[in-house]
Write a protein that holds these residues in place. Structure first.
Motif, PDB file in Angstrom:
ATOM      1  N   ILE A  92      -2.356   3.782  -3.770  1.00 23.53           N
ATOM      2  CA  ILE A  92      -1.947   2.712  -4.565  1.00 23.53           C
ATOM      3  C   ILE A  92      -1.827   1.350  -4.095  1.00 23.53           C
ATOM      4  O   ILE A  92      -1.570   1.657  -2.731  1.00 23.53           O
ATOM      5  CB  ILE A  92      -0.534   3.162  -5.134  1.00 23.53           C
TER       6      ILE A  92
ATOM      7  N   GLY B 197      -4.533   2.006  -8.958  1.00 22.62           N
ATOM      8  CA  GLY B 197      -4.572   3.306  -8.122  1.00 22.62           C
ATOM      9  C   GLY B 197      -5.470   4.112  -8.397  1.00 22.62           C
ATOM     10  O   GLY B 197      -6.493   3.805  -9.334  1.00 22.62           O
TER      11      GLY B 197
ATOM     12  N   TYR C 211       0.413  -2.780 -10.487  1.00 32.32           N
ATOM     13  CA  TYR C 211      -0.459  -2.106  -9.518  1.00 32.32           C
ATOM     14  C   TYR C 211      -1.373  -1.097 -10.080  1.00 32.32           C
ATOM     15  O   TYR C 211      -1.832  -1.527 -11.296  1.00 32.32           O
ATOM     16  CB  TYR C 211       0.583  -0.726  -9.129  1.00 32.32           C
TER      17      TYR C 211
ATOM     18  N   ASN D 117      -3.426  10.166  -4.303  1.00 34.02           N
ATOM     19  CA  ASN D 117      -3.771   9.183  -4.841  1.00 34.02           C
ATOM     20  C   ASN D 117      -3.523   8.024  -3.834  1.00 34.02           C
ATOM     21  O   ASN D 117      -2.613   8.065  -2.792  1.00 34.02           O
ATOM     22  CB  ASN D 117      -2.878   8.486  -6.135  1.00 34.02           C
TER      23      ASN D 117
ATOM     24  N   TRP E  87       0.835  -1.223  -0.134  1.00 34.21           N
ATOM     25  CA  TRP E  87      -0.043  -0.153   0.193  1.00 34.21           C
ATOM     26  C   TRP E  87       0.932   1.169   0.082  1.00 34.21           C
ATOM     27  O   TRP E  87       1.722   1.534   0.583  1.00 34.21           O
ATOM     28  CB  TRP E  87      -0.919   0.109   1.227  1.00 34.21           C
TER      29      TRP E  87
END
Length: 250
Positions: free
Chosen positions: A147, A168, A166, A145, A90
């Motif tokens: 992610i 986000g 990933y 953001n 995270w």
């Protein structure tokens, strides 16, 4: 126009938090990543509304746009990400990216509403009323953001261990540079609007322990009510972005 003072304060808080974390003991286990990228953005067709004093309220249905991504200034962006210590899946990030759109004024579209108080409902060339409209010095997003990333293999071990997919999402301010010519009156101005939102998905590939390259798809949305002389232009750009770049991890 919505002036996002609260968003500005939030972004300052995000950068301050990242700075404090970088200087504190958590730095030993946390991870910071600076990314720079280029790419291209493409805007879906949508309805554009022109409102002006004197009884003009026109909706231009299903107008189209060009991105001119390679023209100066080109598409670009940057992101500063912080991944949590002991929980490196995270992370949080502050991001800025610069896209563009140009209204295709040569298109013939359906126009409804009123012009100087008279009803309108028919096909017209956009440029007959809106001589030019663009956000060419940037439909600029500044977002905070969240992610989440995966580690398919052991980090740094083999080919698979170098990949990190990933996803986000983010929210923040939008800073468009509005350029318009309506009824022969030219106008340009930076404005603050929002909130703007984005989501993204991609993958990075480690070249070394510190350097990596990445590619991603982004989707962005904002509802704009843009000031022009004697009125406004309302538009909601739905944009698809493809981006690739390089990252430094420390």
């Amino acid at each position: 126009m919505i002036v996002l003072r609260r968003n500005s304060e939030a972004f300052r808080a995000v950068f301050l938090l990242l700075l404090l974390l970088a200087c504190g003991p958590a730095r030993l286990n946390a991870e910071f990543i600076i990314s720079l990228y280029g790419g291209a953005a493409f805007t879906d067709n949508n309805d554009l509304r022109l409102k002006q004093s004197g009884g003009t309220d026109l909706t231009f249905h299903d107008v189209s746009y060009s991105g001119k991504n390679l023209n100066s200034p080109p598409y670009y962006g940057g992101r500063l990400a912080y991944f949590l210590p002991q929980q490196l899946h995270w992370g949080f990030a502050a991001e800025f990216f610069h896209a563009k759109l140009y209204l295709n004024v040569g298109d013939t579209v359906r126009v409804t509403g009123t012009r100087a108080g008279a009803p309108v409902n028919g096909l017209e060339t956009v440029g007959t009323t809106i001589n030019a409209f663009s956000i060419s010095h940037g439909l600029n997003f500044l977002t905070a953001n969240a992610i989440y990333r995966w580690f398919p293999g052991e980090s740094g071990k083999g080919f698979i261990g170098r990949f990190q997919p990933y996803i986000g999402a983010g929210i923040g301010a939008v800073i468009p540079h509005v350029e318009s010519t309506v009824g022969g009156i030219a106008f340009e101005q930076y404005q603050w609007h929002g909130p703007g939102v984005q989501s993204f998905a991609g993958a990075s590939f480690d070249l070394t322990r510190q350097w990596s390259v990445f590619a991603e798809y982004k989707f962005s949305y904002v509802d704009l009510d843009l000031h022009i002389p004697n009125g406004s232009i309302q538009v909601t750009p739905l944009m698809h972005h493809v981006a690739a770049g390089i990252s430094l991890r420390f």
